[in-house]
Design an enzyme around this catalytic site. Structure first.
Site, PDB file in Angstrom:
ATOM      1  N   CYS A   1      89.336 110.587 -90.478  1.00  0.00           N
ATOM      2  CA  CYS A   1      88.017 110.692 -91.256  1.00  0.00           C
ATOM      3  C   CYS A   1      87.551 111.775 -90.564  1.00  0.00           C
ATOM      4  CB  CYS A   1      87.325 109.233 -90.800  1.00  0.00           C
ATOM      5  SG  CYS A   1      88.164 107.726 -91.294  1.00  0.00           S
TER       6      CYS A   1
ATOM      7  N   HIS B   1      85.184 114.717 -91.934  1.00  0.00           N
ATOM      8  CA  HIS B   1      83.635 114.432 -91.833  1.00  0.00           C
ATOM      9  C   HIS B   1      82.986 115.007 -90.484  1.00  0.00           C
ATOM     10  CE1 HIS B   1      83.196 112.135 -95.246  1.00  0.00           C
ATOM     11  NE2 HIS B   1      84.528 111.646 -95.069  1.00  0.00           N
TER      12      HIS B   1
ATOM     13  N   CYS C   1      67.758  79.417-103.882  1.00  0.00           N
ATOM     14  CA  CYS C   1      67.240  79.331-102.158  1.00  0.00           C
ATOM     15  C   CYS C   1      66.555  80.547-101.677  1.00  0.00           C
ATOM     16  CB  CYS C   1      68.621  79.235-101.729  1.00  0.00           C
ATOM     17  SG  CYS C   1      69.292  77.657-101.603  1.00  0.00           S
ATOM     18  N   HIS C   2      67.098  81.842-102.019  1.00  0.00           N
ATOM     19  CA  HIS C   2      66.601  83.044-101.107  1.00  0.00           C
ATOM     20  C   HIS C   2      65.370  83.643-101.774  1.00  0.00           C
ATOM     21  CE1 HIS C   2      70.025  82.445 -98.802  1.00  0.00           C
ATOM     22  NE2 HIS C   2      70.870  82.529 -99.825  1.00  0.00           N
TER      23      HIS C   2
ATOM     24  N   CYS D   1      71.418  82.268-106.753  1.00  0.00           N
ATOM     25  CA  CYS D   1      71.000  82.995-105.283  1.00  0.00           C
ATOM     26  C   CYS D   1      69.730  82.804-105.061  1.00  0.00           C
ATOM     27  CB  CYS D   1      71.288  84.419-105.312  1.00  0.00           C
ATOM     28  SG  CYS D   1      72.940  84.678-105.689  1.00  0.00           S
TER      29      CYS D   1
ATOM     30  N   CYS E   1      78.634  81.545 -99.940  1.00  0.00           N
ATOM     31  CA  CYS E   1      77.488  80.933-100.619  1.00  0.00           C
ATOM     32  C   CYS E   1      78.232  80.309-102.021  1.00  0.00           C
ATOM     33  CB  CYS E   1      76.477  82.084-100.882  1.00  0.00           C
ATOM     34  SG  CYS E   1      75.179  82.088 -99.781  1.00  0.00           S
TER      35      CYS E   1
END
Lengths: 259, 106, 153
Positions: free
Chosen positions: A74, A78, A178-179, A175, A220
């Site tokens: 990498c 970079h 609840c959130h 989702c 979830c």
């Protein structure tokens, strides 16, 4: 009559209270760490106590490791991650020109591997991929989530928002149920958070290890008895693209710690 | 090889009490968990930790599976002379992992 | 109308109380005797007195996989008077033992921190062995809350 839908007995009355709960639009986005106990907050804040740092350190080594037929690391492209990767995780998912799709950090790393290192993609939830995403994410720690103003991301964000509000599974919950609608409530003994994405990958005490946002979303989905999407599925990238806009301004916490 | 994270102050005054922290990446597999096909995952823990300052053992710990994954320990030392502080973790298999830190005492 | 006409309200209440007592029995029977035995093995049968030991841990924890705690023992930590060992035991994990820490005057201060696993709500005890052969302790009750949505592996 007993309610047909039960999640440990407490969810049904809690969800019936949805009409009196507050949505996020009425306040600032709040990181999941704000809902955690003082002990968990202390564990995240202290690099000598946060076990997520093990993955960051592994990622630092992998960053410098030459890989694939191209024998490139990498760092060969970079340079020093502390400069080149600063703020990158805060801007993902981003749009990839070649595939014409939104891509998350995990997807970008695997594109780098196949395109530039001529190496095989890393498994999504494997130790190496988690180490690299933790290391790259760590370079943005403390910077605000800054989803790019790239109109090409709009379809993915719209798809993500649609998935976020779509009821699914045998419990027929989205989702957002609840959130968004109940984030100040509790489910069983646990506080319901806003489901923000600013600390991933993070160390979960439940997992006793580091995991990605997609692992959390899969948990979830299993929780509402839905068939979870596969790791790396476009649906998950779309959800991540939407969640990033929702988390705008929250500081990156990678590697976070949660119960 | 597991990774370790240790935290020792670089310098201390003679007689000063300093806090030392040591953490090792380790699953601390309890031997109580069931894996695929109902087979028990065998116990695999770090059962012994020793901290040596110069040639003296200054702190040690015997650990059981009730210690969390990636075991974290924090304890104190009285700085006496410049030297090497050695940390060693011994696994059930007998494998030993060692980390060291230098301390300067003024 | 009650399905059993002869039953008075008081009888029903008594019956309910008896039922509760019966229900409470298995829970008590499940509490292992090993914590006290483990403490006795550590103290070689000596009494561990309450005092001089401070066991700091949250009375309610979010996840039993990593419960941070600190033990602080009052001691000058000199060769004539110091803490030799600090032991931690639990009441309801599969094993009573958690850890034994070996200290010396070189420690300077009798204070240790670590993170432990607690399988359920239970008692945790810290016992300190002094250089004069006495034992001191503190016991704490911990409620371990369980997450409603846990990952199925």
């Amino acid at each position: 009559m007993r309610p047909a839908v039960r999640c440990f007995g407490l969810a049904a009355p809690l969800l019936l209270a949805a009409s009196v709960a507050h949505g996020i639009e009425q306040g600032e986005p709040r990181s999941g760490i704000a809902f955690a106990s003082p002990e968990t907050r202390a564990m995240q804040a202290d690099d000598t106590a946060n076990p997520g740092l093990f993955w960051v350190l592994d990622g630092e080594q992998l960053w410098a490791k030459r890989e694939g037929a191209a024998q490139k690391s990498c760092g060969d492209c970079h340079g020093a991650a502390s400069a080149s990767m600063k703020g990158i995780a805060a801007r993902y998912p981003a749009f990839d020109d070649k595939t014409g799709q939104a891509v998350d950090l995990t997807g970008r790393i695997n594109l780098c591997r196949t395109r530039h290192q001529q190496a095989t993609p890393l498994p999504h939830e494997g130790k190496e991929m988690l180490a690299l995403t933790a290391f790259v994410g760590f370079q943005s720690r403390g910077l605000p989530m800054a989803p790019p103003a790239d109109p090409r991301l709009a379809p993915a964000r719209a798809q993500g928002e649609a998935l976020f509000t779509q009821r699914m599974g045998q419990l027929d919950l989205s989702c957002a149920n609840c959130h968004e609608a109940n984030w100040q409530g509790r489910l069983g003994g646990s506080p319901i958070t806003q489901g923000q994405s600013n600390a991933y990958p993070l160390y979960r005490l439940e997992w006793q290890g580091l995991g990605s946002l997609q692992r959390r979303m899969r948990a979830c989905m299993v929780g509402v008895r839905a068939e979870p999407f596969d790791y790396g599925a476009p649906e998950f990238v779309a959800l991540e693209a939407f969640l990033a806009t929702r988390a705008k301004g929250l500081p990156v916490e990678t590697p976070g710690v949660r119960p | 090889m597991p990774r370790t994270l240790i935290n020792v102050p670089k310098t201390a005054k003679a007689g000063e009490i300093v806090e030392v922290r040591a953490m090792i990446a380790h699953p601390m597999e309890t031997g109580q968990r069931m894996g695929v096909n109902g087979a028990m995952i065998p116990r695999d823990i770090v059962n012994r930790f020793v901290c040596t300052y110069g040639s003296e053992v200054v702190f040690a710990a015997d650990l059981w599976p009730a210690v969390s994954a990636n075991p974290f320990l924090s304890f104190s030392l009285r700085a006496k002379e410049a030297g090497v502080i050695t940390f060693s973790w011994t696994e059930d298999s007998g494998a030993v992992h060692v980390a060291t830190a230098d301390i300067t005492v003024t | 109308m009650s399905p059993i006409p002869h039953l008075k309200r008081r009888d029903v209440l008594l019956g309910a109380a008896a039922g509760l007592a019966v229900l409470a029995l298995p829970a008590r029977a499940m509490a292992r005797p090993e914590m006290q035995e483990a403490v006795k093995a550590f103290t070689k049968g000596a009494m561990a007195q309450e005092g001089r030991v401070r066991l700091d841990l949250s009375p309610i924890v979010e996840n039993g996989n990593a419960v941070p705690l600190t033990v602080d023992v009052e001691s000058p930590m000199e060769s004539a008077d110091h803490v030799r060992r600090i032991a931690l035991f639990n009441e309801k994990n599969p094993q009573a033992d958690i850890a034994i820490f070996h200290l010396s005057p070189a420690s300077g201060r009798a204070r240790i921190s670590t993170r432990i696993r607690l399988a359920t709500s239970q008692q945790v005890i810290a016992v300190a062995e002094m250089s004069d052969g006495t034992y001191w302790s503190q016991t704490r009750d911990v409620v371990v809350t369980l997450a409603a949505c846990i990952e199925v592996l």
